[in-house]
Design a protein around this motif. Structure first.
Motif, PDB file in Angstrom:
ATOM      1  N   MET A  14       0.917  -1.311  -0.001  1.00  0.00           N
ATOM      2  CA  MET A  14       0.085   0.254  -0.047  1.00  0.00           C
ATOM      3  C   MET A  14       0.924   1.246   0.204  1.00  0.00           C
ATOM      4  SD  MET A  14      -2.769  -1.149   2.770  1.00  0.00           S
ATOM      5  CE  MET A  14      -1.849  -1.065   4.158  1.00  0.00           C
ATOM      6  N   ASN A  15       0.760   1.797  -1.033  1.00  0.00           N
ATOM      7  CA  ASN A  15       1.652   3.335  -1.154  1.00  0.00           C
ATOM      8  C   ASN A  15       0.560   4.462  -1.449  1.00  0.00           C
ATOM      9  OD1 ASN A  15       3.947   1.551  -1.458  1.00  0.00           O
ATOM     10  ND2 ASN A  15       3.726   1.458  -3.607  1.00  0.00           N
ATOM     11  N   SER A  16       1.255   5.594  -0.984  1.00  0.00           N
ATOM     12  CA  SER A  16       0.588   7.046  -1.194  1.00  0.00           C
ATOM     13  C   SER A  16      -0.748   6.776  -0.117  1.00  0.00           C
ATOM     14  CB  SER A  16       0.243   7.176  -2.440  1.00  0.00           C
ATOM     15  OG  SER A  16       1.217   7.313  -3.438  1.00  0.00           O
ATOM     16  N   LEU A  17      -0.501   6.267   1.079  1.00  0.00           N
ATOM     17  CA  LEU A  17      -1.821   6.032   1.820  1.00  0.00           C
ATOM     18  C   LEU A  17      -2.289   7.439   2.382  1.00  0.00           C
ATOM     19  CD1 LEU A  17      -0.301   3.226   4.046  1.00  0.00           C
ATOM     20  CD2 LEU A  17      -2.554   3.080   2.892  1.00  0.00           C
ATOM     21  N   GLN A  18      -3.749   7.501   2.488  1.00  0.00           N
ATOM     22  CA  GLN A  18      -4.533   8.466   2.928  1.00  0.00           C
ATOM     23  C   GLN A  18      -5.426   8.177   3.858  1.00  0.00           C
ATOM     24  OE1 GLN A  18      -4.036  11.460   1.281  1.00  0.00           O
ATOM     25  NE2 GLN A  18      -2.545  10.049  -0.071  1.00  0.00           N
ATOM     26  N   PRO A  19      -5.631   9.339   4.600  1.00  0.00           N
ATOM     27  CA  PRO A  19      -6.408   8.994   5.914  1.00  0.00           C
ATOM     28  C   PRO A  19      -7.889   8.048   5.394  1.00  0.00           C
ATOM     29  CG  PRO A  19      -5.825  11.208   5.740  1.00  0.00           C
ATOM     30  CD  PRO A  19      -5.364  10.660   4.528  1.00  0.00           C
ATOM     31  N   GLU A  20      -8.327   8.070   4.486  1.00  0.00           N
ATOM     32  CA  GLU A  20      -9.565   7.470   4.238  1.00  0.00           C
ATOM     33  C   GLU A  20      -9.209   5.799   4.051  1.00  0.00           C
ATOM     34  OE1 GLU A  20      -8.547  10.187   2.492  1.00  0.00           O
ATOM     35  OE2 GLU A  20      -8.750  10.025   0.505  1.00  0.00           O
ATOM     36  N   ASP A  21      -8.016   5.532   3.918  1.00  0.00           N
ATOM     37  CA  ASP A  21      -7.669   4.326   3.792  1.00  0.00           C
ATOM     38  C   ASP A  21      -7.660   3.517   5.348  1.00  0.00           C
ATOM     39  OD1 ASP A  21      -5.270   5.156   1.519  1.00  0.00           O
ATOM     40  OD2 ASP A  21      -6.979   3.817   0.970  1.00  0.00           O
ATOM     41  N   THR A  22      -7.827   4.208   6.312  1.00  0.00           N
ATOM     42  CA  THR A  22      -7.741   3.966   7.688  1.00  0.00           C
ATOM     43  C   THR A  22      -8.954   2.797   7.783  1.00  0.00           C
ATOM     44  OG1 THR A  22      -6.865   5.964   8.750  1.00  0.00           O
ATOM     45  CG2 THR A  22      -8.230   4.590  10.088  1.00  0.00           C
ATOM     46  N   ALA A  23      -8.757   1.706   8.216  1.00  0.00           N
ATOM     47  CA  ALA A  23      -9.483   0.746   8.464  1.00  0.00           C
ATOM     48  C   ALA A  23      -9.048  -0.841   9.124  1.00  0.00           C
ATOM     49  CB  ALA A  23     -10.150   0.015   7.129  1.00  0.00           C
ATOM     50  N   MET A  24      -9.735  -1.563   9.500  1.00  0.00           N
ATOM     51  CA  MET A  24      -9.169  -2.802   9.807  1.00  0.00           C
ATOM     52  C   MET A  24      -9.283  -3.775   8.536  1.00  0.00           C
ATOM     53  SD  MET A  24      -8.018  -4.674  12.514  1.00  0.00           S
ATOM     54  CE  MET A  24      -8.986  -4.311  13.810  1.00  0.00           C
ATOM     55  N   TYR A  25      -7.833  -4.282   8.153  1.00  0.00           N
ATOM     56  CA  TYR A  25      -7.760  -4.997   6.976  1.00  0.00           C
ATOM     57  C   TYR A  25      -7.726  -6.443   7.017  1.00  0.00           C
ATOM     58  CZ  TYR A  25      -6.842  -0.800   4.089  1.00  0.00           C
ATOM     59  OH  TYR A  25      -6.976   0.431   3.653  1.00  0.00           O
ATOM     60  N   TYR A  26      -8.596  -7.469   6.281  1.00  0.00           N
ATOM     61  CA  TYR A  26      -8.794  -8.745   6.373  1.00  0.00           C
ATOM     62  C   TYR A  26      -8.578  -9.449   5.120  1.00  0.00           C
ATOM     63  CZ  TYR A  26     -11.899  -7.220  10.404  1.00  0.00           C
ATOM     64  OH  TYR A  26     -12.586  -6.805  11.642  1.00  0.00           O
ATOM     65  N   CYS A  27      -7.879 -10.611   5.509  1.00  0.00           N
ATOM     66  CA  CYS A  27      -7.476 -11.442   4.231  1.00  0.00           C
ATOM     67  C   CYS A  27      -8.756 -12.410   4.198  1.00  0.00           C
ATOM     68  CB  CYS A  27      -6.181 -12.025   4.644  1.00  0.00           C
ATOM     69  SG  CYS A  27      -5.801 -13.619   3.591  1.00  0.00           S
ATOM     70  N   ALA A  28      -9.050 -12.806   2.700  1.00  0.00           N
ATOM     71  CA  ALA A  28     -10.214 -13.772   2.340  1.00  0.00           C
ATOM     72  C   ALA A  28      -9.412 -15.069   1.529  1.00  0.00           C
ATOM     73  CB  ALA A  28     -11.106 -13.097   1.766  1.00  0.00           C
ATOM     74  N   ALA A  29      -9.450 -16.172   1.861  1.00  0.00           N
ATOM     75  CA  ALA A  29      -9.245 -17.118   0.968  1.00  0.00           C
ATOM     76  C   ALA A  29     -10.286 -17.642   0.044  1.00  0.00           C
ATOM     77  CB  ALA A  29      -8.845 -18.274   2.041  1.00  0.00           C
ATOM     78  N   GLY A  30     -10.768 -16.708  -0.659  1.00  0.00           N
ATOM     79  CA  GLY A  30     -11.966 -16.812  -1.598  1.00  0.00           C
ATOM     80  C   GLY A  30     -12.487 -15.446  -2.079  1.00  0.00           C
TER      81      GLY A  30
END
Length: 125
Positions: free
Chosen positions: A83-99
């Motif tokens: 993730m580059n050029s991150l912005q405040p609106e990118d603030t979140a909990m990030y989850y991985c999905a196997a599908g």
């Protein structure tokens, strides 16, 4: 049961970069589309990116296109999100999905049950 463990989140200033990782405990990792999703407070979980298992085709949400890059290492059962050029609106909990899949409405959807704990990304302005 599939288990995924996300890591790599943190606090970063706007314009900064982070690299998320996800390790999945499945024998068929190399035969699954893998994806990243995120959920900000008070909002629904949204698809960020998905990479197919066979051709490595990548899909991105419009909001992150050109800034985020998804990749995978099948030998390590690991998924990444640069993730580059991150912005405040990118603030979140990030989850991985196997599908995951990219539907006709150009949205990234998960076809996976077994969400992990996620990794928090916070971008300060």
């Amino acid at each position: 049961q599939v288990q995924v463990v996300e890591s790599g989140g943190g606090l970063v200033q706007a314009g900064g970069s982070l690299r998320l990782s996800c390790t999945a405990s499945i024998l068929t990792f190399d035969k699954r589309n893998m994806g990243w999703f995120r959920q900000a407070p008070g909002k629904e979980r949204e698809g960020v990116s998905c990479i197919t298992w066979n051709r490595g085709t990548t899909y991105y949400a419009d909001s992150v296109k050109g800034r985020f890059t998804i990749s995978r290492d099948n030998a390590k059962n690991t998924l990444y999100l640069q993730m580059n050029s991150l912005q405040p609106e990118d603030t979140a909990m990030y989850y991985c999905a196997a599908g995951c899949y990219y539907n006709a409405d150009r949205q990234i959807r998960a076809n996976f049950n077994g969400w992990g704990q996620g990794t928090q990304v916070t971008v300060s302005s």
